[in-house]
Design an enzyme around this catalytic site. Sequence first.
Site, mmCIF file in Angstrom:
data_model
loop_
_atom_site.group_PDB
_atom_site.id
_atom_site.type_symbol
_atom_site.label_atom_id
_atom_site.label_comp_id
_atom_site.label_asym_id
_atom_site.label_seq_id
_atom_site.Cartn_x
_atom_site.Cartn_y
_atom_site.Cartn_z
ATOM 1 N N LYS A 1 -15.469 -6.635 -25.806
ATOM 2 C CA LYS A 1 -16.435 -5.882 -26.610
ATOM 3 C C LYS A 1 -16.571 -4.511 -25.979
ATOM 4 C CE LYS A 1 -19.105 -5.811 -30.129
ATOM 5 N NZ LYS A 1 -20.186 -6.761 -30.282
ATOM 6 N N SER B 1 -13.376 -5.602 -29.952
ATOM 7 C CA SER B 1 -14.325 -5.267 -31.028
ATOM 8 C C SER B 1 -15.299 -4.228 -30.500
ATOM 9 C CB SER B 1 -15.176 -6.468 -31.449
ATOM 10 O OG SER B 1 -14.455 -7.657 -31.461
ATOM 11 N N GLY B 2 -15.704 -3.330 -31.368
ATOM 12 C CA GLY B 2 -16.696 -2.331 -30.976
ATOM 13 C C GLY B 2 -18.091 -2.762 -31.367
#
Lengths: 371, 371, 371, 371
Positions: free
Chosen positions: C157, C227-228
Amino acid sequence: MPRQAVVLRVPAAAPDDVSGIQAAFASGIDPAGVVAILGKTEGNGCVNDFTRAFAVSALHGLMDRLLPAGGADRISYVMSGGTEGGLSPHFLLLARQDSAAEMGEPALAVGGAQTADLPPEAIGRLAQVEMVAAGVRAAMRDAGITDPADVHFVQIKCPLLTAERVADAEARGAPTATRDTLKSMGLSRGASALGVAVALEEIGLAAITNESIGRDMALWSGRASTSGGVELMNHEIVVLGMSRDWTGPLAIDHAVMNDAIDIDPVRAALRRLGFAFDGQLGADQQDALVALLAKAEAGTTGRLRGRRHTMLDDSDISSTRHARAFVAGALAALVGHAEIFVSGGAEHQGPDGGGPVALIIDRDRLNGANQ
Amino acid sequence: MPRQAVVLRVPAAAPDDVSGIQAAFASGIDPAGVVAILGKTEGNGCVNDFTRAFAVSALHGLMDRLLPAGGADRISYVMSGGTEGGLSPHFLLLARQDSAAEMGEPALAVGGAQTADLPPEAIGRLAQVEMVAAGVRAAMRDAGITDPADVHFVQIKCPLLTAERVADAEARGAPTATRDTLKSMGLSRGASALGVAVALEEIGLAAITNESIGRDMALWSGRASTSGGVELMNHEIVVLGMSRDWTGPLAIDHAVMNDAIDIDPVRAALRRLGFAFDGQLGADQQDALVALLAKAEAGTTGRLRGRRHTMLDDSDISSTRHARAFVAGALAALVGHAEIFVSGGAEHQGPDGGGPVALIIDRDRLNGANQ
Amino acid sequence: MPRQAVVLRVPAAAPDDVSGIQAAFASGIDPAGVVAILGKTEGNGCVNDFTRAFAVSALHGLMDRLLPAGGADRISYVMSGGTEGGLSPHFLLLARQDSAAEMGEPALAVGGAQTADLPPEAIGRLAQVEMVAAGVRAAMRDAGITDPADVHFVQIKCPLLTAERVADAEARGAPTATRDTLKSMGLSRGASALGVAVALEEIGLAAITNESIGRDMALWSGRASTSGGVELMNHEIVVLGMSRDWTGPLAIDHAVMNDAIDIDPVRAALRRLGFAFDGQLGADQQDALVALLAKAEAGTTGRLRGRRHTMLDDSDISSTRHARAFVAGALAALVGHAEIFVSGGAEHQGPDGGGPVALIIDRDRLNGANQ
Amino acid sequence: MPRQAVVLRVPAAAPDDVSGIQAAFASGIDPAGVVAILGKTEGNGCVNDFTRAFAVSALHGLMDRLLPAGGADRISYVMSGGTEGGLSPHFLLLARQDSAAEMGEPALAVGGAQTADLPPEAIGRLAQVEMVAAGVRAAMRDAGITDPADVHFVQIKCPLLTAERVADAEARGAPTATRDTLKSMGLSRGASALGVAVALEEIGLAAITNESIGRDMALWSGRASTSGGVELMNHEIVVLGMSRDWTGPLAIDHAVMNDAIDIDPVRAALRRLGFAFDGQLGADQQDALVALLAKAEAGTTGRLRGRRHTMLDDSDISSTRHARAFVAGALAALVGHAEIFVSGGAEHQGPDGGGPVALIIDRDRLNGANQ
């Protein structure tokens, strides 16, 4: 001893940004006096807008840390999703405190109430109207207001249907008023607004049927503002009005917009409240306008002053989102900024395509600005 | 013999609804005099908005049936997608005709030009600025305007990138300014606006570099309005100004909004043009305002008058759509209806977050309304 | 004493529904062993997706109640927004515990790490690649894996830009890699994936430049998934691999899809892991597949196997949302349900338009299903 | 003399790109034999999708240039909007021609019909069911098919409500079945599908009531595919089946998917038609599959195989768009590409959440591919 209403508008950097509320308490406001926290959060304002629940979670957590056990549950958290256009996410803290001042002119009064849970199959039906009317009366009692004419705004957060709630109800043999989850928001908002109209004696209960809810747009309240939220199954009700039992610099008035760009009634209300201005409010005057709350919706005729609009035919953007952005522009151009509480979905709230507007002002600041 | 400009605003029931334009010709306007047809169509106004091309197809087909071979190709069709909020889809027919009247006061002048095709890799770069500046000068010549100060509005339709055009350019070893198709619209609009600024001597060409396009928002034209469209690779340019060589009741003026709700300059322009009013234009006055054209955009600072807006962080709705709805509300509340030409994406068109506004009025009607 | 990995997949009725996780602890899993909680939440998966932060808030609150002070902060919460198509919101609980079993065959190993905060201006640049590579090596050490070939999946992340962060950086004279907040998510995911590739020795650090990040799609990791999220400024890293130091029934393998519908490598991986099937996995076999994690993206060529797709030109729906729905369909049709972890935005994660897939299975259940 | 069906699949670079159709005529297909042109266009597939009308405008214009007066009007143009996920915009040209071949095995038969205009208030009601049933029978007669069992697919384009049509009907005192324009598409598709079911003797007319339309999902046709479009008020009907009166290499079969990922019936149909394959169709085999047509929808239970999906609660993206992308992924992963005709909104078309699939193959090419 008279009571005094406190209304603070604080910006929010994110749905869960409660730092502004915390700062308000640090500056001397007593958390124990909080009746409600309203908020404009930056979701889509429709079914799957979790920014509302996220904000409520953060706000409830904060109040829970500050109040005795159960205290946080007695506050109404009324989040309205959708900050389209230039709308700026913010909270409105509504509180009350005892005042040492003598009573004089009528001042802003604040009251709150919560209803029991509504079964999914009652959403958008007469049972919801009646439940809300009783809730509004309870909130008036809480505010110490007896004459419905002294109420200028009733803000309600009401439940909506999700696919799961529809299925649950059907499994119990109780079909819901609609299976369309987005549509359920409109029905719930509409039934809640009619509940306000009944409590404020704008419409008699006998004039309302299950069939007229969501259909007969000639039935409306000029002082109701209702928003749906996936995070609750009951109603949270806040009543704002004027009362001689309250004191302090705050006052409230309201206007009804006949359509989305009908701002002259709002301009007139501002002047009635004492604002002297041409065009747009000046910077000093903006400080004296503590809060502006309005409803927005796309007129169901598909036309605005005779000209076709496309909000109802747009399958990419909900008409509620269009309407909020558009009405926000109209009102922000009047009051000089967009940190205003424009809430979408004005079914039975004001005439078709229009909606009620409430204005809370600080008379002390206004006197300063006008000098 | 003096020329006279004709400007007609006709509603559209769909992107391809040319019945209003047909009626205009039936009522006596000569199709041979048409310079341009502008249109607000009801798509998303972004990359995949085919309502623009659909409208152009219908309009071109109509003009092709009415004019000698090749005649339809000499007209500029400038469609701007996006009728968010209450914006009403409509066309603006710009034409000119000979006039038997004597020349007197300056009147509205209309000129047009089209550039050659721009290669995809030049979009958003200095080559586009220069090509547009030359095109604007050609359109001024076509209008018979020599002093840039007499130009009040320049409307341009410019090309954009699609995934295929990016791939084509890269296959030729010529990388485009961006691979992001939505972003390419902004770069193209911005470079086109800077071309206007150069032609109108608002900015010197030497002050503009490839790097400043789309980045240095201190560079702007107060009279440019540019829209991107997937349906063309060249530029279609329309210049509107005032000239003593033209006659008739039409006149034009412009204003610059400093931000999305800065309507007082527009109010001032209306008063300068002769409208006497408080609040909102009255119904009679609305008839005298033939057309209002404005640009809208979300300010890149993420703030409007110091308060956070969420338009740039919304991944569900393009910021151009938010801005059109919001600015449309601000302007419609001033002029009393929403059949106005609010076009999104104001890069280098007015200050950051603001934009130019043009007002075309009919002085004969205004005299009637003011009486 | 050998360690044993625990992986539980639990459905979520809302972003903040942690009841399934609570039930897992009630059934005997020790909260103290939790390394990470991954989640698919039902937002848009883009910039303004607050479902991720809402889920993290709820999960962190739960763990904080269960663990000693500071314990909840040591867990990685990796929420991936976007459950388009039939994707079903769920959490994946990754934990480890001591095992009394003897060591034998290699088994699933789980390790985690968190980096320091990254300044906004470093997002999408080489400094991010290096920071992530170091973080992956730390997570491998935490898992007790020394050979990069034993790593099958790295979930990260990573942060993204918002309008405010861009403004903050610019105010410090440090321009960010892009001002486009949605684009920043892609750059951050890409730089993070290249950090994985460096740590796993898929690519040498020297082969990567600031310019190649987000552009040179020939550089990719076959085992990274990034994932952002708006809710963090650092990186949360989870490494999954096989190790002889671990025991238990769980095993992991991975595949690389060459494009969005290239499911035969996934089919081959399933057969390699022991699944005997034609067409779609049977119901018993579905239970043996504990988790499937995949990346999805729209190929930048604008084509899928030579045929045009429209995902990159759609200004109404982000291409990441299109891609998740589409790839979810391809994989769900293979494995028989859609409670799978398909994460959007596969920049530098697998080939352009494709992506890595990880499969975690329970060998005990598989033996039962195959009998 | 026997007739022979011709089916060509041609890619489209834009909604109005008819170059592929033109090329087909240039290569020898007789425009006079065209029965229908189906198309997947790249709009949102919902109310305000003008790509359908734009495509029809371009196709009609082309056919008008090629055929005698009135000839273009006898062709059915059935555009289905929405190319979500990797779906590739394309047209399917359905034509027939005389054949010198001897009759032998049954071959693909094609028939068409158009109904009269339906008043807005009849949309989604029994009158529409009956009108469509009569139309399907007319199309069967046109195809020379007498036994309903020989029909494998019926494609219908049906009308929908817009805000204006609702207002028109109400002004005539004839309220429409819904005021919700998006919902009207579903009702119209559903009533049309039930019309097919009646004509094909899948359901008796007596079993259908106004109330069951759009509600009783146990009523469905396994061979209907219906799409709504704003551009028409009547129905365009195309029937595809097998007949001994027709000749040539083309054949058709169909399958019914029970839910969105139920591809095994499609796999079985492919094998029944002669395709020998494991996993995904090979490149040669892909050429032998001339066309795949399928329906997609989000199951109304809110669940897919017991697991919650979020398609019905998403107010940003219509569930029809989610479902098309998702089912397209499932089918494209089976047949190896995404130039397939997946049409959204499968009300009464296949079981709830599932839908019919038709497969048109070229037996000559298949023989080549299998060798």
